[in-house]
Design an enzyme around this catalytic site. Structure first.
Site, PDB file in Angstrom:
ATOM      1  N   LEU A  64       0.630  -1.064  -0.011  1.00 38.49           N
ATOM      2  CA  LEU A  64       0.130  -0.057   0.083  1.00 38.49           C
ATOM      3  C   LEU A  64       0.792   1.241  -0.254  1.00 38.49           C
ATOM      4  O   LEU A  64       2.152   1.287   0.157  1.00 38.49           O
ATOM      5  CB  LEU A  64      -0.846   0.231   1.161  1.00 38.49           C
ATOM      6  N   PRO A  65       0.387   2.594  -0.314  1.00 43.11           N
ATOM      7  CA  PRO A  65       1.060   3.710  -0.319  1.00 43.11           C
ATOM      8  C   PRO A  65       1.692   3.983   0.717  1.00 43.11           C
ATOM      9  O   PRO A  65       2.994   4.738   0.756  1.00 43.11           O
ATOM     10  CB  PRO A  65       0.017   4.876  -1.001  1.00 43.11           C
ATOM     11  N   THR A  95       6.212   0.471   2.305  1.00 43.08           N
ATOM     12  CA  THR A  95       7.099   1.060   3.127  1.00 43.08           C
ATOM     13  C   THR A  95       6.359   1.985   4.147  1.00 43.08           C
ATOM     14  O   THR A  95       5.373   2.806   4.059  1.00 43.08           O
ATOM     15  CB  THR A  95       8.080   2.288   2.236  1.00 43.08           C
ATOM     16  N   LYS A 170      14.248  -0.247   6.005  1.00 40.88           N
ATOM     17  CA  LYS A 170      13.767   0.217   4.693  1.00 40.88           C
ATOM     18  C   LYS A 170      14.017   1.959   4.752  1.00 40.88           C
ATOM     19  O   LYS A 170      14.516   2.494   3.780  1.00 40.88           O
ATOM     20  CB  LYS A 170      12.599  -0.007   4.603  1.00 40.88           C
TER      21      LYS A 170
END
Length: 311
Positions: A64-65, A95, A170
């Site tokens: 997902l965004p 992320t 990340k």
């Protein structure tokens, strides 16, 4: 295995294609059903909500965004949490915010379900080809159980330990890359404005010491082992080089914000009396400000580098 997947954008579409090629039965959901049509035509199933998806598969993946979208899908109305069963696992490939992941992890744990953060790196091309890294943290038995599914999506899989650690990794990875980009833009604009053809400049510098090695590998030389003596290249000499570069920037009228900050760091290190120490000794200053001390066993570092060189 019946695998639920939510989020069929540029990254999700590539990963789901590889999961389907690996023989997994997909259950899909996205804001746009048309994003799933090709997969459905090849045998995937559609779920009308995250809740329905959770109740009809063994393991769930989300791509997902960002944090708001993930929280709505995971714990909102008709979200995954409402449909997940005890022992079921959710791997978030987005992320995401480590804070959000850790908070929702506790909520999922209250229901007996497992939330693992599993951000990926490789871009859309890597998602499509399977040449992609996945960093995973959270419940280790769930990681081991579903490793065959994970292997269908990437070729570099790293288990990071406690939940949230993978999301931290990340963010470190992405932030470093964008900071390097900003620094390179500053350096190259200076070089071009000083009269060098950009193609020739690029061809030249990529064959220098910095161009010939992987960015993060340089950390193993001094920063990670906390070893700055004897110097490979003395701080006083590096300070001279950066001083010359910032002076050139002034002469050709190029703003050098990052270079000037770098020079300030190195000047402060000189003020500590570190002239003869390695040029990277200025990196100690940031450890002091952050309140951390990094000192990795050099043999552990050498073992990792040797293993990489053999692959």
């Amino acid at each position: 295995m019946r695998v639920g997947f939510i989020g069929l954008g540029l990254m999700g579409s590539g990963m789901t294609n590889n999961l389907q090629k690996a023989g997994h039965q997909l259950v899909l959901h996205d804001l746009r059903r048309e994003a799933a049509e090709k997969l459905i035509a090849n045998g995937a199933e559609w779920a009308n909500s995250p809740r329905d998806l959770a109740g009809s598969c063994e393991v769930v993946f989300t791509s997902l965004p960002g944090p708001p979208e993930f929280e709505a899908v995971a714990a909102g109305k008709n979200g995954l949490l409402e449909g997940m069963q005890r022992g079921q696992a959710l791997f978030d490939l987005s992320t995401n915010s480590p804070t959000v992941i850790r908070r929702l992890h506790k909520i999922f744990a209250e229901k007996g379900a497992h939330l693992l953060d599993s951000p990926v790196s490789g871009g859309p091309a890597g998602a499509a080809s399977g040449k992609m890294a996945l960093w995973i943290s959270g419940d280790e038995p769930s990681y081991n159980k579903y490793r065959p599914v994970i292997d269908a999506m990437g070729d570099q899989i790293f288990y990071m330990g406690d939940v949230g650690a993978a999301s931290v990794a990340k963010l470190v990875h992405n932030l470093a890359g964008y900071m390097v980009n900003t620094a390179l833009a500053e350096c190259f604009t200076m070089g071009v404005k000083a009269g060098v053809d950009p193609l020739l400049l690029w061809k030249a510098v990529r064959q220098g010491a910095n161009g010939r090695r992987r960015t993060f590998d340089t950390l193993a030389e001094h920063f990670l082992p906390n070893h700055y003596d004897p110097a490979r290249f003395a701080l006083k000499l590096a300070h001279k080089d950066v001083s010359l570069a910032t002076q050139l920037g002034k002469e050709v009228g190029v703003p050098m914000r990052l270079a000037n900050l770098t020079l300030e760091e190195m000047t402060e290190a000189l003020g500590r009396g570190w002239q003869a120490r390695d040029s990277r000794s200025s990196m100690i200053l940031q450890q002091e400000r952050a309140g951390v001390k990094i000192a990795v066993d050099p043999e552990d570092l050498r073992a990792i580098l040797r293993a990489d060189s053999n692959n």
